[in-house]
Enzyme design. Structure first.
Site, short mmCIF file in Angstrom:
data_model
loop_
_atom_site.label_atom_id
_atom_site.label_comp_id
_atom_site.label_asym_id
_atom_site.label_seq_id
_atom_site.Cartn_x
_atom_site.Cartn_y
_atom_site.Cartn_z
N ASN A 1 -8.41 5.47 1.23
CA ASN A 1 -7.15 4.89 1.69
C ASN A 1 -6.76 3.61 0.95
OD1 ASN A 1 -5.01 4.25 3.85
ND2 ASN A 1 -6.40 2.51 3.99
N TYR B 1 2.82 2.76 -9.34
CA TYR B 1 2.48 3.19 -7.97
C TYR B 1 2.82 4.66 -7.74
CZ TYR B 1 2.16 3.20 -2.89
OH TYR B 1 1.83 3.52 -1.59
N LYS C 1 0.18 7.90 -7.19
CA LYS C 1 0.17 8.75 -6.00
C LYS C 1 0.44 10.22 -6.38
CE LYS C 1 -0.82 5.50 -3.01
NZ LYS C 1 -2.13 5.48 -2.34
P1 NAD Z 1 -2.44 -2.92 3.22
O1 NAD Z 1 -2.07 -3.76 2.07
O2 NAD Z 1 -2.18 -3.37 4.60
O3 NAD Z 1 -3.99 -2.51 3.10
C1 NAD Z 1 -4.53 -2.17 1.87
C2 NAD Z 1 -6.00 -1.99 2.04
O4 NAD Z 1 -6.55 -1.73 0.76
C3 NAD Z 1 -6.70 -3.21 2.61
O5 NAD Z 1 -7.67 -2.83 3.56
C4 NAD Z 1 -7.41 -3.82 1.39
O6 NAD Z 1 -8.63 -4.42 1.71
C5 NAD Z 1 -7.65 -2.59 0.53
N1 NAD Z 1 -7.75 -2.97 -0.87
C6 NAD Z 1 -6.79 -3.58 -1.62
N2 NAD Z 1 -7.28 -3.81 -2.85
C7 NAD Z 1 -8.55 -3.32 -2.86
C8 NAD Z 1 -9.58 -3.26 -3.84
N3 NAD Z 1 -9.41 -3.73 -5.07
N4 NAD Z 1 -10.77 -2.70 -3.51
C9 NAD Z 1 -10.97 -2.19 -2.27
N5 NAD Z 1 -10.03 -2.21 -1.29
C10 NAD Z 1 -8.85 -2.78 -1.60
O7 NAD Z 1 -1.76 -1.54 2.92
P2 NAD Z 1 -1.43 -0.24 3.77
O8 NAD Z 1 0.03 -0.19 3.84
O9 NAD Z 1 -2.23 -0.11 4.99
O10 NAD Z 1 -1.88 0.82 2.66
C11 NAD Z 1 -2.93 1.71 2.84
C12 NAD Z 1 -2.65 2.92 1.97
O11 NAD Z 1 -1.41 3.51 2.40
C13 NAD Z 1 -2.47 2.61 0.49
O12 NAD Z 1 -3.10 3.62 -0.27
C14 NAD Z 1 -0.97 2.69 0.30
O13 NAD Z 1 -0.63 3.04 -1.01
C15 NAD Z 1 -0.59 3.75 1.29
N6 NAD Z 1 0.80 3.76 1.72
C16 NAD Z 1 1.34 2.73 2.43
C17 NAD Z 1 2.66 2.81 2.82
C18 NAD Z 1 3.30 1.72 3.62
O14 NAD Z 1 4.52 1.76 3.79
N7 NAD Z 1 2.57 0.76 4.13
C19 NAD Z 1 3.43 3.92 2.50
C20 NAD Z 1 2.86 4.95 1.78
C21 NAD Z 1 1.54 4.86 1.41
#
Ligand code: NAD
Length: 255
Positions: A98, A163, A167
């Site tokens: 994730n 990005y 994905k």
């Molecule tokens: P967030 O920024 O709240 O959390 C990101 C997480 O990734 C955190 O736990 C952080 O510790 C971890 N992380 C970041 N850099 C890292 C590294 N170098 N090594 C290990 N861990 C690392 O983001 P989120 O929105 O909860 O995103 C989680 C996933 O969901 C991601 O893959 C993101 O692409 C995807 N996503 C998010 C959204 C959105 O709108 N929030 C939409 C589509 C997809």
């Protein structure tokens, strides 16, 4: 109903946002969980928050949570983390890839190193974790690998090309590994969230977020729990004949 009773899961990016919601829901459903983050400090903070909410998950005799912070870009550290999960809980049944980063930069100013960094976490780390997890899962007779993709893996996005490209690659890993690992009883699926209320979205300015919401048929952004519910279904035996899918959880957003 405890849909994951007796299962052990590892969730990368589990310290906040979508990952933290997955960790909580998996624990609520009876799983043992390794919460992974990039730094010990953020892992400890997330564990403290969880302990305050649900002290019963940390009972000395049968604690169901551990925190780990492997460098996901180093295969040997990932293998060590997977081994720790197996040693601690007896198996690794569910691996949730994730962790992810995004940036909205124009192609004209995009630095090659920023492109490479996004790919390194969003794609290479998914490969590293899938490989390490699959080795253990094959040996134990099966398992589930789940990836966090994104709505932009279907439609692209008008800036920050690394990005969406990363994905699209996650979807490619998901569909290909589902075909390769099916014979080992390992299912591989992805969830593609739309705009979800996490730190990643909190940094977006109003002029970006408001017009976005206006285009979403369900009229709101997603909550981390909306996305976690899809991860619960796909991890559970309810999805025992589901593999190679990218499940959209986006309110039918199309931007
Ligand atoms: P967030 O920024 O709240 O959390 C990101 C997480 O990734 C955190 O736990 C952080 O510790 C971890 N992380 C970041 N850099 C890292 C590294 N170098 N090594 C290990 N861990 C690392 O983001 P989120 O929105 O909860 O995103 C989680 C996933 O969901 C991601 O893959 C993101 O692409 C995807 N996503 C998010 C959204 C959105 O709108 N929030 C939409 C589509 C997809």
């Amino acid at each position: 109903m405890e849909l994951l009773k007796g299962k052990a899961a590892m969730v990368t990016g589990g310290t906040r946002g979508i990952g933290y919601a997955i960790v909580k829901l998996y624990l609520e459903n009876g799983a043992c969980v390794a919460l992974c983050g990039s730094r010990q400090e953020t892992v400890d903070k997330a564990l403290d928050k969880l302990r305050a909410e649900k002290p019963e998950y940390f009972e000395e005799e049968n604690s169901r949570v551990i925190g780990l912070c492997p460098d996901l870009q180093k295969p040997e550290e990932v293998e060590k983390a997977v081994a720790t999960v197996k040693e601690t809980f007896g198996s690794l049944d569910i691996c949730v890839n994730n962790a992810g980063v995004s940036a909205r930069e124009s192609l004209y100013t995009y630095k090659p190193e920023d492109f490479a960094n996004t790919m390194a976490l969003n794609v290479n780390a998914v490969f590293n974790c899938s490989q390490a997890a699959a080795k253990v899962m094959k040996e134990q007779g099966g398992g589930v690998i789940l990836n966090t993709s994104s709505m932009v893996s279907i439609y692209g996005q008008p800036s920050g090309v690394a990005y969406p490209a990363s994905k699209f690659a996650v979807n490619g890993l998901t569909k290909s590994l589902a075909r390769e690992l099916g014979k080992d009883n390992i299912r591989v699926n992805a969830v593609a969230p739309g705009v979800t209320r996490t730190d990643m979205v909190a940094v977006l300015p109003d002029e970006v977020i408001k017009p976005l919401i206006a285009t979403i048929p369900l009229g709101r952004v997603g909550e981390p729990e909306d996305v976690a519910n899809a991860f619960l279904y796909l991890a559970s035996d309810m999805a025992s004949y589901v593999t190679g899918v990218v499940l959209s959880v986006d309110g039918a957003a199309r931007t």
